[in-house]
Design a protein around this motif. Structure first.
Motif, PDB file in Angstrom:
ATOM      1  N   GLU A  77       0.823  -1.203   0.000  1.00 42.01           N
ATOM      2  CA  GLU A  77       0.000   0.000   0.000  1.00 42.01           C
ATOM      3  C   GLU A  77       0.862   1.260   0.000  1.00 42.01           C
ATOM      4  O   GLU A  77       0.552   2.239  -0.669  1.00 42.01           O
ATOM      5  N   GLY A  78       1.947   1.242   0.760  1.00 42.33           N
ATOM      6  CA  GLY A  78       2.821   2.408   0.783  1.00 42.33           C
ATOM      7  C   GLY A  78       3.625   2.581  -0.491  1.00 42.33           C
ATOM      8  O   GLY A  78       4.067   3.687  -0.810  1.00 42.33           O
ATOM      9  N   ALA A  79       3.815   1.479  -1.231  1.00 41.37           N
ATOM     10  CA  ALA A  79       4.607   1.560  -2.459  1.00 41.37           C
ATOM     11  C   ALA A  79       3.839   2.192  -3.607  1.00 41.37           C
ATOM     12  O   ALA A  79       4.445   2.640  -4.588  1.00 41.37           O
ATOM     13  N   LEU A  80       2.514   2.241  -3.509  1.00 39.78           N
ATOM     14  CA  LEU A  80       1.721   2.802  -4.606  1.00 39.78           C
ATOM     15  C   LEU A  80       1.984   4.292  -4.793  1.00 39.78           C
ATOM     16  O   LEU A  80       1.903   4.798  -5.914  1.00 39.78           O
ATOM     17  N   GLN A  81       2.304   4.989  -3.722  1.00 42.83           N
ATOM     18  CA  GLN A  81       2.539   6.421  -3.853  1.00 42.83           C
ATOM     19  C   GLN A  81       3.844   6.731  -4.582  1.00 42.83           C
ATOM     20  O   GLN A  81       4.030   7.839  -5.079  1.00 42.83           O
ATOM     21  N   TYR A  82       4.751   5.748  -4.634  1.00 42.44           N
ATOM     22  CA  TYR A  82       6.011   5.931  -5.358  1.00 42.44           C
ATOM     23  C   TYR A  82       5.950   5.343  -6.766  1.00 42.44           C
ATOM     24  O   TYR A  82       6.977   5.288  -7.450  1.00 42.44           O
ATOM     25  N   ALA A  83       4.777   4.896  -7.186  1.00 41.64           N
ATOM     26  CA  ALA A  83       4.657   4.282  -8.510  1.00 41.64           C
ATOM     27  C   ALA A  83       5.017   5.241  -9.647  1.00 41.64           C
ATOM     28  O   ALA A  83       5.721   4.846 -10.585  1.00 41.64           O
ATOM     29  N   PRO A  84       4.581   6.504  -9.628  1.00 38.69           N
ATOM     30  CA  PRO A  84       4.976   7.404 -10.734  1.00 38.69           C
ATOM     31  C   PRO A  84       6.486   7.605 -10.831  1.00 38.69           C
ATOM     32  O   PRO A  84       7.050   7.594 -11.932  1.00 38.69           O
ATOM     33  N   ILE A  85       7.142   7.761  -9.680  1.00 43.31           N
ATOM     34  CA  ILE A  85       8.596   7.936  -9.706  1.00 43.31           C
ATOM     35  C   ILE A  85       9.274   6.663 -10.213  1.00 43.31           C
ATOM     36  O   ILE A  85      10.221   6.711 -11.010  1.00 43.31           O
ATOM     37  N   GLY A  86       8.783   5.511  -9.762  1.00 47.08           N
ATOM     38  CA  GLY A  86       9.348   4.251 -10.236  1.00 47.08           C
ATOM     39  C   GLY A  86       9.157   4.057 -11.726  1.00 47.08           C
ATOM     40  O   GLY A  86      10.052   3.566 -12.422  1.00 47.08           O
ATOM     41  N   ALA A  87       7.986   4.455 -12.231  1.00 47.38           N
ATOM     42  CA  ALA A  87       7.744   4.344 -13.672  1.00 47.38           C
ATOM     43  C   ALA A  87       8.673   5.259 -14.458  1.00 47.38           C
ATOM     44  O   ALA A  87       9.190   4.880 -15.518  1.00 47.38           O
ATOM     45  N   LEU A  88       8.917   6.461 -13.925  1.00 48.20           N
ATOM     46  CA  LEU A  88       9.831   7.388 -14.605  1.00 48.20           C
ATOM     47  C   LEU A  88      11.251   6.837 -14.642  1.00 48.20           C
ATOM     48  O   LEU A  88      11.922   6.877 -15.684  1.00 48.20           O
TER      49      LEU A  88
END
Length: 206
Positions: A88-99
């Motif tokens: 659940e906490g990792a979802l907020q970093y999904a855009p940065i991870g995708a970039l």
């Protein structure tokens, strides 16, 4: 070219390695993922043996399987980690991870397609391969690693050191009510703060 038996082992090791690598990222149980990763390393070591790089195969088994993966397995099994909360906490970093993933993919495409952009690069980086009968791959790897790539080898060591320090910082938790040693406070003690003088009356205790 590989012979019939060597080709059979090559396809066997390659198929099992790819299948187990897929199971690493698709398994819901982290313990199963670690076990599949160990299986992947074993098959990768088999591929190294087929190519004559027995030193890399042994290093892969001793370092990664014998030390790193066993450590990961013990950490995953012994620590009470709430993976649902982590996801659940990792979802907020999904855009940065995708970039970051897109940047890495673009870099890989540029590197792999280097011959298309600059065909002369292949001739500049190629070096003659020494005779394996006269020189072992361990000696050749040591010469290249500690001469041409010495600085890169040292930089990789610094990166591992930073990763180790980061792991310690991330896993360090201060619990309330637990006394901890403070070296600075101990060294900075003075007689005024380190001693307390009390007058005790006769016949009474402290």
């Amino acid at each position: 070219m590989l012979s019939g038996l060597e080709a059979a082992f090559f396809y066997l090791f390659a198929f099992v390695a790819v299948a187990s690598a897929f199971m690493v990222i698709s398994s819901r149980n982290p313990v199963h993922s670690v076990l599949f990763l160990i299986l992947t390393f074993f098959n990768a070591a088999g591929l190294f043996m087929l190519t004559g790089a027995e030193f890399l195969a042994m290093i892969l088994l001793v370092v990664y399987v014998g030390a790193v993966m066993v450590l990961f397995l013990f950490v995953v099994m012994m620590l009470d980690v709430d993976f649902a909360e982590m996801k659940e906490g990792a979802l907020q970093y999904a855009p940065i991870g995708a970039l970051v993933g897109l940047i890495l993919a673009a870099e890989l495409i540029v590197v792999l397609g280097g011959y298309t952009f600059a065909p002369q690069l292949a001739s500049t980086v190629s070096k003659p391969i020494p005779d394996l009968a006269a020189r072992t791959n361990t000696a050749a790897l040591g010469d290249i690693l500690y001469t041409d790539y010495l600085y890169y080898f040292q930089i990789s060591g610094l990166i591992l050191l930073v990763a180790m320090i980061g792991a310690i910082v991330l896993t360090l938790r201060h619990k309330e009510g637990v006394k901890r040693q403070s070296i600075a406070a101990q060294v900075g003690r003075t007689p005024a703060t380190g001693m307390e003088i009390r007058k005790v009356k006769s016949g009474e205790g402290l």
